[in-house]
Scaffold this active site. Sequence first.
Site, short mmCIF file in Angstrom:
data_model
loop_
_atom_site.label_atom_id
_atom_site.label_comp_id
_atom_site.label_asym_id
_atom_site.label_seq_id
_atom_site.Cartn_x
_atom_site.Cartn_y
_atom_site.Cartn_z
N LYS A 251 0.81 -1.20 0.04
CA LYS A 251 -0.09 0.16 0.02
C LYS A 251 0.93 1.15 0.18
CE LYS A 251 -3.51 2.54 2.89
NZ LYS A 251 -4.38 2.21 3.93
N GLU A 255 -3.25 6.99 2.03
CA GLU A 255 -3.92 7.20 3.18
C GLU A 255 -2.62 7.35 4.20
OE1 GLU A 255 -6.74 4.17 4.00
OE2 GLU A 255 -8.32 5.57 3.15
N ASP A 334 -14.86 2.85 -1.67
CA ASP A 334 -14.07 2.11 -0.31
C ASP A 334 -14.84 1.06 0.20
OD1 ASP A 334 -12.46 0.90 1.39
OD2 ASP A 334 -12.26 2.72 2.74
N GLU A 356 -9.89 -7.01 -5.24
CA GLU A 356 -10.04 -6.91 -3.75
C GLU A 356 -11.62 -6.59 -3.39
OE1 GLU A 356 -7.09 -4.22 -2.05
OE2 GLU A 356 -8.34 -4.19 -0.12
N GLU A 362 -16.57 -3.79 7.39
CA GLU A 362 -16.44 -2.52 7.86
C GLU A 362 -17.69 -1.62 7.73
OE1 GLU A 362 -12.95 -0.73 5.95
OE2 GLU A 362 -13.24 1.27 7.02
C1 GCU Z 1 -10.12 1.73 4.42
C2 GCU Z 1 -10.24 1.43 5.84
C3 GCU Z 1 -8.73 1.65 6.37
C4 GCU Z 1 -7.80 0.75 5.40
C5 GCU Z 1 -7.90 1.29 4.09
C6 GCU Z 1 -7.07 0.44 2.84
O1 GCU Z 1 -10.03 3.25 4.24
O2 GCU Z 1 -10.99 2.11 6.56
O3 GCU Z 1 -8.72 1.16 7.52
O4 GCU Z 1 -6.58 0.82 5.80
O5 GCU Z 1 -9.25 1.01 3.50
O6 GCU Z 1 -7.81 -0.65 2.34
O7 GCU Z 1 -6.01 0.54 2.73
#
Ligand code: GCU
Length: 647
Positions: A251, A255, A334, A356, A362
């Site tokens: 990743k 984020e 998401d 995925e 969630e």
């Molecule tokens: C969502 C989730 C995160 C996670 C992210 C991801 O945003 O809330 O906790 O890290 O997806 O798939 O990387």
Amino acid sequence: MMQTGWEQAWLSYAEPKDACEVPVTCCPEEDAVLGRAKEELALAAKELPQGKMIWLKQSEEWDKEAYQICVGASDITITGGSSVGILYGVFGLLRRLRTKGLTDGSWSESPKNPLRMLNHWDNIDGSIERGYSGRSFFFSNDKVLFGERTKMYARLCASVGINGVVLNNVNVRQKATNLITQEYLPAVREISELLASYGIRTFLSVNFAAPIELGGLSVSDPLDPDVIQYWRRQTQILYREIPNFGGFLVKADSEGRPGPFTYGRTHADGANMLAKCLEPYGGLVIWRCFVYNCSQDWRDTKTDRARAGYDHFAPLDGLFLPNVILQIKNGPMDFQVREPVSPLFGGLTKTNQMLEVQAAQEYTGQQIHVCYLIPMWKEILSFRTYVTEENDTVADIISGKTFGQTNCGICAVANTGDDQNWTGHDLAAANWYGFGRLAWDPELSSEEIAQEWIVLTFGAQEKLKKVLGDILLNSWKAYENYTSPLGIGWMVNPSHHYGPNVEGYEYDRWGTYHRATRTAIGVERGSAGTGFAAQYREPNASMYEHVETTPEELLLFFHRIPYDYRLKDGRTLLQYIYDTHFAGVEQVEHMIEAFCTCKELIDEKRFARILSRLTAQLQSATEWRDRINTYFYRFTEQPDEHGRCIY
Ligand code: GCU
């Protein structure tokens, strides 16, 4: 480290009363996997037809994971393309026996998707990101756990054909970065050997900034010779310890996680650098496409998060090495309860792709609400991308059928933890089981999968099959009904994401806005708006461009719509919102009523566990209904046509 009690889930075989011998003859030379196959037959001895000889054979000509089962009058022959194929054959035989019973004859199977993986979001301290079933059974207090529970987990995975597991969270923070170092490798090797004996390859999520965090370098620039050298050395050490290691999940620039953008490099630069290091060992780089601006100003109406994945990755199509796979979330946002399929499917034609999905619930009730996700995943898999004239569905692309790829497949964010029943809600185990079954064969129907799982988990009483089957199959729709309507998504509480909060993400930085006013709601994503619809191929692009042709369940994803807009059945949008929210709660009430009629058919412990979750679901669903309906009622001041109570 201690691993506490757990249940057998769908592998709870009848206990043999006396020592019951299974006469097994193994033709190929016995290896660890064949050992597991025989062990499984011994565990299930009571289920097997007594007195029949079982032959385990291998056929070199077949696909390694394929198997054939022949049931004769006095014997059963399981032939596999390798020992893994035989192991799958054993599980296939047991499943058939326990669900349909055996008749003489033969059948064969082989998996449709090359990679069928679980991504665990387990942290090394034992917590689980978006985990709703207790703590991790892989890690605790910065230690790796290993024992009988790991083995039970491996059996459950292998029984449904899962062949790859990522042990740790995609957000690789702090000490977890060390998982690729000598400190942890012996423990990771123990797990990986166990998993390998069940045909499962082990992968790790890695931190793109590991050269800085571990290697003492000042950069993690993928084109920097020291950085390349760092990763080369690291993979060499890794493969020395774990020769069958699967590869890395990354990743990056997502984020807040580090990535190649810091150095003005592309994601192809980043992924290919790692791929070159892994290539000599047959390792894969699974690179996530979840890249978007997570520091958006809510006042900015030009930036559209839905566009981001395609905008970032479509221009790189064809630039990735053959051992790189792009991992694409099912939707462009998401894991909401309803999203269109990511336009990267169909957008990419020269790149390995993996779908995925998220079994961890969630945004779909966090394993307090029942939400059987197989019907959602089936819709995604059967979506036509029009990338080619035929064989153009998402299922075709990720199975390798469309472009002849072999490094491709499907993964799910796992929904497991160290709870006794593995998944918090007993019924959530149907998503784990179902994911594996669907990944093996996307043609299986949601009903078939649900029925198999019910019979294997609870038994074959007709009433139970009917009641639990109905609960599962109606659950996604019910959840969608009482939560955020028509693809709008995101009306949840910030950060933990449980329960309603209509404006919870409205004035935030995450790019997730509905922009409701007193007359209309939604973001226009056609050409008059952000232009997202044009990322699809025709005829999908035109379909989503126009309000009239957009499938109604996605209306508010693609368009800004006034509340008095008339839907196809004549109802206004506002009335539709009211109606579905009332209906959703009623559906949950019916689930509870129906479930209570099964009291005598389920053991007390599981009955009580499920009932308590259903009760919590009803309470939460009611809250959802009333908050959403009240929000729109107060905005519009238009009452419900049927005079129901809105506050
Ligand atoms: C969502 C989730 C995160 C996670 C992210 C991801 O945003 O809330 O906790 O890290 O997806 O798939 O990387």
